[in-house]
Design an enzyme around this catalytic site. Structure first.
Site, PDB file in Angstrom:
ATOM      1  N   CYS A  47       1.618   7.260  -0.346  1.00 56.40           N
ATOM      2  CA  CYS A  47       2.190   7.154  -0.254  1.00 56.40           C
ATOM      3  C   CYS A  47       2.200   5.450   0.759  1.00 56.40           C
ATOM      4  CB  CYS A  47       3.718   7.771   0.170  1.00 56.40           C
ATOM      5  SG  CYS A  47       5.165   6.871  -0.065  1.00 56.40           S
ATOM      6  N   CYS A  50       5.209   4.914   2.593  1.00 56.39           N
ATOM      7  CA  CYS A  50       5.231   5.901   4.249  1.00 56.39           C
ATOM      8  C   CYS A  50       4.037   5.535   5.181  1.00 56.39           C
ATOM      9  CB  CYS A  50       4.348   7.566   3.883  1.00 56.39           C
ATOM     10  SG  CYS A  50       5.833   8.001   2.756  1.00 56.39           S
TER      11      CYS A  50
END
Length: 132
Positions: A47, A50
């Protein structure tokens, strides 16, 4: 007191969360950070949000002079997370829509949250921590 961090996966979350809740009264702030798992081949999160948010969040929390507890909850690999019936997507408490999601947990409930790209904005993290 420094930042206290504990990690959980889908399979360990319930037990870790119970302990987190039982220790919550000892901390000024209790946060849950829902994150994507690391890819085994790269040891990096799948991600991109993230990857960008984690250092910003940790920097803000580590600089706090208050007792802060952070439960990092890993949502799984991309196919697991993309399932519309992912347990944390359908959970009535968390209702996750994206990762990363940073949740302020207070007195047994969600008191505030930052989702996706919001979780890397320092001013928004400050506002979340100031929520009471």
């Amino acid at each position: 007191m420094p930042l206290k961090t504990v990690d959980a996966t889908l399979s360990t979350f319930n037990a870790v969360f119970e302990k987190f809740k039982s220790e919550a009264p000892n901390n000024k702030n209790n946060l849950i950070l829902f994150l994507a798992d690391n890819e085994p081949s790269t040891n990096r999160s799948w991600c991109p949000d993230c990857v960008r948010a984690e250092p910003v969040i940790y920097k803000k929390l580590e600089s706090s002079s208050d007792d802060v507890a952070l439960l990092r909850a890993y949502v799984g690999d991309r196919p697991t997370w993309r399932n519309p019936l992912h347990p944390w997507r359908v959970d009535s408490t968390f209702k996750l829509k994206g990762v990363p999601t940073l949740i302020l947990w207070e007195k047994g409930e969600v008191k505030g949250r930052l989702e996706d790209h919001e979780a890397l904005i320092e001013k928004k993290i400050d506002l979340l921590l100031a929520t009471k």
